[in-house]
Design an enzyme around this catalytic site. Sequence first.
Site, PDB file in Angstrom:
ATOM      1  N   LYS A  54      32.501  -4.679   0.230  1.00 47.91           N
ATOM      2  CA  LYS A  54      31.334  -5.561   0.062  1.00 47.91           C
ATOM      3  C   LYS A  54      30.829  -5.491  -1.375  1.00 47.91           C
ATOM      4  CE  LYS A  54      29.952  -5.404   4.882  1.00 47.91           C
ATOM      5  NZ  LYS A  54      29.235  -4.682   5.925  1.00 47.91           N
ATOM      6  N   GLN A  98      24.443  -0.529   6.679  1.00 47.67           N
ATOM      7  CA  GLN A  98      25.747  -0.501   7.339  1.00 47.67           C
ATOM      8  C   GLN A  98      25.642   0.192   8.700  1.00 47.67           C
ATOM      9  OE1 GLN A  98      28.683  -1.949   6.094  1.00 47.67           O
ATOM     10  NE2 GLN A  98      29.436  -1.464   8.131  1.00 47.67           N
ATOM     11  N   ASP A 121      21.976  -9.926   7.087  1.00 42.53           N
ATOM     12  CA  ASP A 121      22.785  -9.722   8.296  1.00 42.53           C
ATOM     13  C   ASP A 121      22.220 -10.522   9.476  1.00 42.53           C
ATOM     14  OD1 ASP A 121      25.132  -8.374   8.280  1.00 42.53           O
ATOM     15  OD2 ASP A 121      24.292  -6.394   8.708  1.00 42.53           O
TER      16      ASP A 121
END
Length: 297
Positions: A54, A98, A121
């Site tokens: 990422k 994460q 997200d």
Amino acid sequence: MTARIIDGKAFAAGLRERVAKVAAEFEEKAGRKAGLAVVLVGEDPASQVYVRSKGKATIAAGMESFEHRMPESTSQELLLAKVDELNADPSVDGILVQLPLPKHLDEQAVVDRISPAKDVDGLTPVSTGQLALGQAGLVPCTPLGSLMLLKDQLGDLSGMDAVVIGRSILVGKPMAQLLLDANATVTIAHSRTKNLPEVVGRADIVVAAVGRAEMVKADWLKEGATVIDVGINRLSPEPGAEKGRLVGDVDFAGASQKAGAITPVPGGVGPMTIAVLLRNTVVAAHRREGMEVLGGL
Ligand code: NDP
């Protein structure tokens, strides 16, 4: 019938290029780069790989990447304080914690703490509510990427029968919502669904997000259906091999003889997830600066 193979890798590369262009324009207008902060707690090897890729992709798209690594033993309080710090940091447009977090931490409480304006997200209650209300918010990356592939293949999805297998907050539910917004007729199937093959057999569009290797069989599918395989499952290694093969939730070999189009695993939905994360970051940056997002994102 031999299905068209949906090349998610190529589509994602195109999306990343468009994002990079928009990110460069943003930098010129705003006088700063769009920035994505990723928080990794602990040493989970798969998470470390994801976070590294990422970060690389963020920099390649001309954006700022901030990596925050915290030890396994991090307390809930410290992690929440880190999220608060990133919420308040004007150079951060997107925050991604994460997952999964180590067991002693309350994942939902951490996600809930992320400012909805930076929720790239799309997992906070505000983002989830905005999606349900059809308001412009930030949408989870994997389902949004899957929808992009579907629209690219099929154009207008109005009136099509779609079956989403899986009802997680991360994939199944937002996927169903996006398909509904695109005017498909949507069924959500899950572990208690009766006669799944028959339910799947009615669908023009099948999205499998289950986490069970090759569960969906060719003879479940309607001839010519478009199949999006979100699943990522590692099989046990063949004798002599170090690692098992990666497969999806759909029996690809069989299904590609019956479907009209299908995503492979790997190389289908997977590459879309990071590309959409970059897209969400640059979109969040524009919104935070009160700027309109152009460039077909
Ligand atoms: P979850 O485990 O959170 O959800 C799985 C869903 O599948 C649940 O809703 C469950 O039903 C349903 N299910 C389980 N068994 C069956 C069954 N026998 N028949 C029908 N439905 C069943 O997984 P996620 O949604 O997070 O992920 C799904 C898959 O997608 C995984 O393989 C994951 O690795 C992959 N993934 C891939 C990404 C990518 O970038 N390509 C990103 C995110 C996930 P119930 O609710 O009743 O338990």
